[in-house]
Design a protein around this motif. Structure first.
Motif, PDB file in Angstrom:
ATOM      1  N   ARG A  17       0.824  -1.213   0.000  1.00  0.00           N
ATOM      2  CA  ARG A  17       0.000   0.000   0.000  1.00  0.00           C
ATOM      3  C   ARG A  17       0.861   1.268   0.000  1.00  0.00           C
ATOM      4  O   ARG A  17       0.640   2.183  -0.793  1.00  0.00           O
ATOM      5  CB  ARG A  17      -0.922   0.007   1.232  1.00  0.00           C
ATOM      6  CG  ARG A  17      -1.955  -1.103   1.264  1.00  0.00           C
ATOM      7  CD  ARG A  17      -2.884  -0.940   2.460  1.00  0.00           C
ATOM      8  NE  ARG A  17      -3.762  -2.082   2.620  1.00  0.00           N
ATOM      9  CZ  ARG A  17      -4.883  -2.275   1.917  1.00  0.00           C
ATOM     10  NH1 ARG A  17      -5.257  -1.361   1.040  1.00  0.00           N
ATOM     11  NH2 ARG A  17      -5.627  -3.350   2.118  1.00  0.00           N
ATOM     12  N   GLU A  18       1.858   1.296   0.887  1.00  0.00           N
ATOM     13  CA  GLU A  18       2.592   2.540   1.128  1.00  0.00           C
ATOM     14  C   GLU A  18       3.741   2.759   0.146  1.00  0.00           C
ATOM     15  O   GLU A  18       4.013   3.891  -0.254  1.00  0.00           O
ATOM     16  CB  GLU A  18       3.129   2.534   2.571  1.00  0.00           C
ATOM     17  CG  GLU A  18       2.028   2.497   3.613  1.00  0.00           C
ATOM     18  CD  GLU A  18       2.538   2.080   4.982  1.00  0.00           C
ATOM     19  OE1 GLU A  18       3.781   2.076   5.178  1.00  0.00           O
ATOM     20  OE2 GLU A  18       1.706   1.756   5.859  1.00  0.00           O
ATOM     21  N   ARG A  19       4.445   1.686  -0.240  1.00  0.00           N
ATOM     22  CA  ARG A  19       5.609   1.836  -1.110  1.00  0.00           C
ATOM     23  C   ARG A  19       5.257   1.630  -2.571  1.00  0.00           C
ATOM     24  O   ARG A  19       5.735   2.329  -3.458  1.00  0.00           O
ATOM     25  CB  ARG A  19       6.708   0.829  -0.715  1.00  0.00           C
ATOM     26  CG  ARG A  19       7.323   1.052   0.653  1.00  0.00           C
ATOM     27  CD  ARG A  19       8.113   2.356   0.728  1.00  0.00           C
ATOM     28  NE  ARG A  19       9.016   2.531  -0.405  1.00  0.00           N
ATOM     29  CZ  ARG A  19      10.185   1.919  -0.552  1.00  0.00           C
ATOM     30  NH1 ARG A  19      10.618   1.105   0.395  1.00  0.00           N
ATOM     31  NH2 ARG A  19      10.942   2.138  -1.607  1.00  0.00           N
ATOM     32  N   VAL A  69       4.396 -10.186 -10.818  1.00  0.00           N
ATOM     33  CA  VAL A  69       3.108  -9.493 -10.681  1.00  0.00           C
ATOM     34  C   VAL A  69       3.323  -8.011 -10.406  1.00  0.00           C
ATOM     35  O   VAL A  69       2.689  -7.146 -11.030  1.00  0.00           O
ATOM     36  CB  VAL A  69       2.262 -10.144  -9.570  1.00  0.00           C
ATOM     37  CG1 VAL A  69       1.031  -9.287  -9.264  1.00  0.00           C
ATOM     38  CG2 VAL A  69       1.832 -11.552  -9.989  1.00  0.00           C
ATOM     39  N   LEU A  70       4.216  -7.685  -9.482  1.00  0.00           N
ATOM     40  CA  LEU A  70       4.454  -6.274  -9.158  1.00  0.00           C
ATOM     41  C   LEU A  70       5.040  -5.537 -10.351  1.00  0.00           C
ATOM     42  O   LEU A  70       4.696  -4.368 -10.595  1.00  0.00           O
ATOM     43  CB  LEU A  70       5.378  -6.164  -7.942  1.00  0.00           C
ATOM     44  CG  LEU A  70       4.818  -6.712  -6.629  1.00  0.00           C
ATOM     45  CD1 LEU A  70       5.803  -6.468  -5.494  1.00  0.00           C
ATOM     46  CD2 LEU A  70       3.463  -6.090  -6.309  1.00  0.00           C
ATOM     47  N   ARG A  71       5.896  -6.190 -11.107  1.00  0.00           N
ATOM     48  CA  ARG A  71       6.459  -5.559 -12.309  1.00  0.00           C
ATOM     49  C   ARG A  71       5.351  -5.251 -13.312  1.00  0.00           C
ATOM     50  O   ARG A  71       5.342  -4.186 -13.934  1.00  0.00           O
ATOM     51  CB  ARG A  71       7.509  -6.488 -12.922  1.00  0.00           C
ATOM     52  CG  ARG A  71       8.230  -5.921 -14.143  1.00  0.00           C
ATOM     53  CD  ARG A  71       9.252  -6.914 -14.672  1.00  0.00           C
ATOM     54  NE  ARG A  71       8.632  -8.193 -15.002  1.00  0.00           N
ATOM     55  CZ  ARG A  71       9.308  -9.245 -15.453  1.00  0.00           C
ATOM     56  NH1 ARG A  71      10.616  -9.192 -15.600  1.00  0.00           N
ATOM     57  NH2 ARG A  71       8.681 -10.379 -15.742  1.00  0.00           N
ATOM     58  N   ARG A  72       4.404  -6.174 -13.467  1.00  0.00           N
ATOM     59  CA  ARG A  72       3.288  -5.939 -14.399  1.00  0.00           C
ATOM     60  C   ARG A  72       2.436  -4.754 -13.969  1.00  0.00           C
ATOM     61  O   ARG A  72       1.822  -4.100 -14.801  1.00  0.00           O
ATOM     62  CB  ARG A  72       2.416  -7.198 -14.511  1.00  0.00           C
ATOM     63  CG  ARG A  72       3.039  -8.312 -15.324  1.00  0.00           C
ATOM     64  CD  ARG A  72       1.989  -9.282 -15.832  1.00  0.00           C
ATOM     65  NE  ARG A  72       1.290  -9.983 -14.781  1.00  0.00           N
ATOM     66  CZ  ARG A  72       1.635 -11.209 -14.327  1.00  0.00           C
ATOM     67  NH1 ARG A  72       2.684 -11.831 -14.847  1.00  0.00           N
ATOM     68  NH2 ARG A  72       0.940 -11.785 -13.391  1.00  0.00           N
ATOM     69  N   PRO A  76       8.373  -0.059  -9.577  1.00  0.00           N
ATOM     70  CA  PRO A  76       9.798  -0.004  -9.951  1.00  0.00           C
ATOM     71  C   PRO A  76      10.592  -1.133  -9.298  1.00  0.00           C
ATOM     72  O   PRO A  76      10.299  -1.547  -8.163  1.00  0.00           O
ATOM     73  CB  PRO A  76      10.254   1.361  -9.428  1.00  0.00           C
ATOM     74  CG  PRO A  76       9.005   2.163  -9.288  1.00  0.00           C
ATOM     75  CD  PRO A  76       7.928   1.187  -8.924  1.00  0.00           C
ATOM     76  N   LEU A  77      11.612  -1.614  -9.995  1.00  0.00           N
ATOM     77  CA  LEU A  77      12.407  -2.730  -9.491  1.00  0.00           C
ATOM     78  C   LEU A  77      13.038  -2.448  -8.126  1.00  0.00           C
ATOM     79  O   LEU A  77      13.069  -3.348  -7.275  1.00  0.00           O
ATOM     80  CB  LEU A  77      13.477  -3.116 -10.507  1.00  0.00           C
ATOM     81  CG  LEU A  77      12.955  -3.839 -11.761  1.00  0.00           C
ATOM     82  CD1 LEU A  77      14.069  -4.012 -12.775  1.00  0.00           C
ATOM     83  CD2 LEU A  77      12.359  -5.184 -11.382  1.00  0.00           C
ATOM     84  N   PRO A  78      13.559  -1.225  -7.854  1.00  0.00           N
ATOM     85  CA  PRO A  78      14.110  -0.984  -6.515  1.00  0.00           C
ATOM     86  C   PRO A  78      13.059  -1.115  -5.405  1.00  0.00           C
ATOM     87  O   PRO A  78      13.375  -1.568  -4.301  1.00  0.00           O
ATOM     88  CB  PRO A  78      14.643   0.454  -6.598  1.00  0.00           C
ATOM     89  CG  PRO A  78      14.920   0.664  -8.051  1.00  0.00           C
ATOM     90  CD  PRO A  78      13.835  -0.086  -8.765  1.00  0.00           C
ATOM     91  N   VAL A  79      11.835  -0.725  -5.710  1.00  0.00           N
ATOM     92  CA  VAL A  79      10.765  -0.859  -4.712  1.00  0.00           C
ATOM     93  C   VAL A  79      10.418  -2.334  -4.524  1.00  0.00           C
ATOM     94  O   VAL A  79      10.214  -2.802  -3.394  1.00  0.00           O
ATOM     95  CB  VAL A  79       9.517  -0.058  -5.132  1.00  0.00           C
ATOM     96  CG1 VAL A  79       8.365  -0.292  -4.149  1.00  0.00           C
ATOM     97  CG2 VAL A  79       9.850   1.433  -5.205  1.00  0.00           C
ATOM     98  N   PRO A 174      18.776  -9.687 -10.030  1.00  0.00           N
ATOM     99  CA  PRO A 174      19.547  -9.053  -8.948  1.00  0.00           C
ATOM    100  C   PRO A 174      18.763  -8.927  -7.646  1.00  0.00           C
ATOM    101  O   PRO A 174      19.345  -9.034  -6.561  1.00  0.00           O
ATOM    102  CB  PRO A 174      19.890  -7.673  -9.539  1.00  0.00           C
ATOM    103  CG  PRO A 174      19.884  -7.882 -11.017  1.00  0.00           C
ATOM    104  CD  PRO A 174      18.766  -8.860 -11.262  1.00  0.00           C
ATOM    105  N   ASN A 175      17.462  -8.711  -7.744  1.00  0.00           N
ATOM    106  CA  ASN A 175      16.643  -8.643  -6.533  1.00  0.00           C
ATOM    107  C   ASN A 175      16.656  -9.966  -5.784  1.00  0.00           C
ATOM    108  O   ASN A 175      16.745 -10.018  -4.555  1.00  0.00           O
ATOM    109  CB  ASN A 175      15.201  -8.279  -6.879  1.00  0.00           C
ATOM    110  CG  ASN A 175      15.045  -6.826  -7.300  1.00  0.00           C
ATOM    111  OD1 ASN A 175      16.013  -6.071  -7.337  1.00  0.00           O
ATOM    112  ND2 ASN A 175      13.828  -6.428  -7.635  1.00  0.00           N
TER     113      ASN A 175
END
Length: 217
Positions: A17-19, A69-72, A76-79, A174-175
């Motif tokens: 939610r927050e990030r 899923v988050l990438r879709r 952002p990858l750092p998040v 890398p993550n």
């Protein structure tokens, strides 16, 4: 595995939610569980229970599913990395400390080092690579006179790199590599690593030693 995945998603909810600024968290959770089923069907067979790397594949499937899923959803990858690492550590720390440290001592034990040396030697053989082409290939590294680590592993071929390359997930790698440090630290093990295959190096140089609190055991 599904229960562990649902628990990790519950731990991640505040950060989603927050990030990540996502609102339909229940929908995200369903997408991740659906993606997990897909990832599991894509994972290669590398020897089952006889191979220590089978557990590595299984353990990391959930992170691959979540990252996809988050990438879709445009996160952002750092998040994504921050969310994955924080929830991973939080979940690891739900296990009793005594249990975690006992697992770390077992990993560092002479018996396990002998097993690692044996499996490393097998991974480099032509017959093993022909039978399990998607597996990891690695060497056991004994310390030299001037080294401070107890033992090391050089991964010359990474099963996850092969998997990610085949399924368009190289940017996620890398993550996932970054999860290793907490995985060992929460068990009382210091992992030192200065390069990875995912980062373009010739090998991943894992070096293991006991954290100061464990050195007297």
């Amino acid at each position: 595995m599904e229960a562990a995945m649902r628990h990790r998603l519950d731990l991640a909810e505040p950060m989603l939610r927050e990030r990540a600024h996502l609102s339909d968290i229940d929908g995200i959770k369903r997408e991740v569980m659906d993606e997990l089923e897909i990832v599991l069907t894509q994972m290669p067979y590398v020897g089952g229970a006889a191979s220590r790397m089978s557990e590595v594949f299984i353990r990391l499937t959930g992170f691959m599913a979540t990252s996809r899923v988050l990438r879709r959803h445009g996160v952002p990858l750092p998040v994504i990395r921050d969310i994955e690492q924080r929830t991973h550590k939080a979940q690891l720390l739900t296990k009793p400390e005594a249990e975690r440290l006992a697992a770390g001592r077992q990993f560092m034990s002479p018996e396990n080092q002998a097993l690692l040396r044996e499996q490393a030697a097998r991974s480099t053989t032509e017959s093993h690579q022909a039978e399990f082409p998607e597996d990891f290939v690695y060497d056991f590294v004994a310390p030299g006179p001037d080294d401070s680590f107890e033992f090391g592993i050089n991964y010359r071929a990474c099963g996850f790199c092969k998997f990610a390359g085949r399924h368009g997930d190289k940017d996620i790698l890398p993550n996932i590599c970054g999860l290793d440090f907490d995985a060992y630290a929460t068990r009382g093990i210091l992992l030192e690593r200065t390069q990875t295959l995912a980062g373009g190096a010739s090998h991943c140089n894992f070096r293991f030693s006991r954290l100061p609190s464990e050195q007297g055991d």
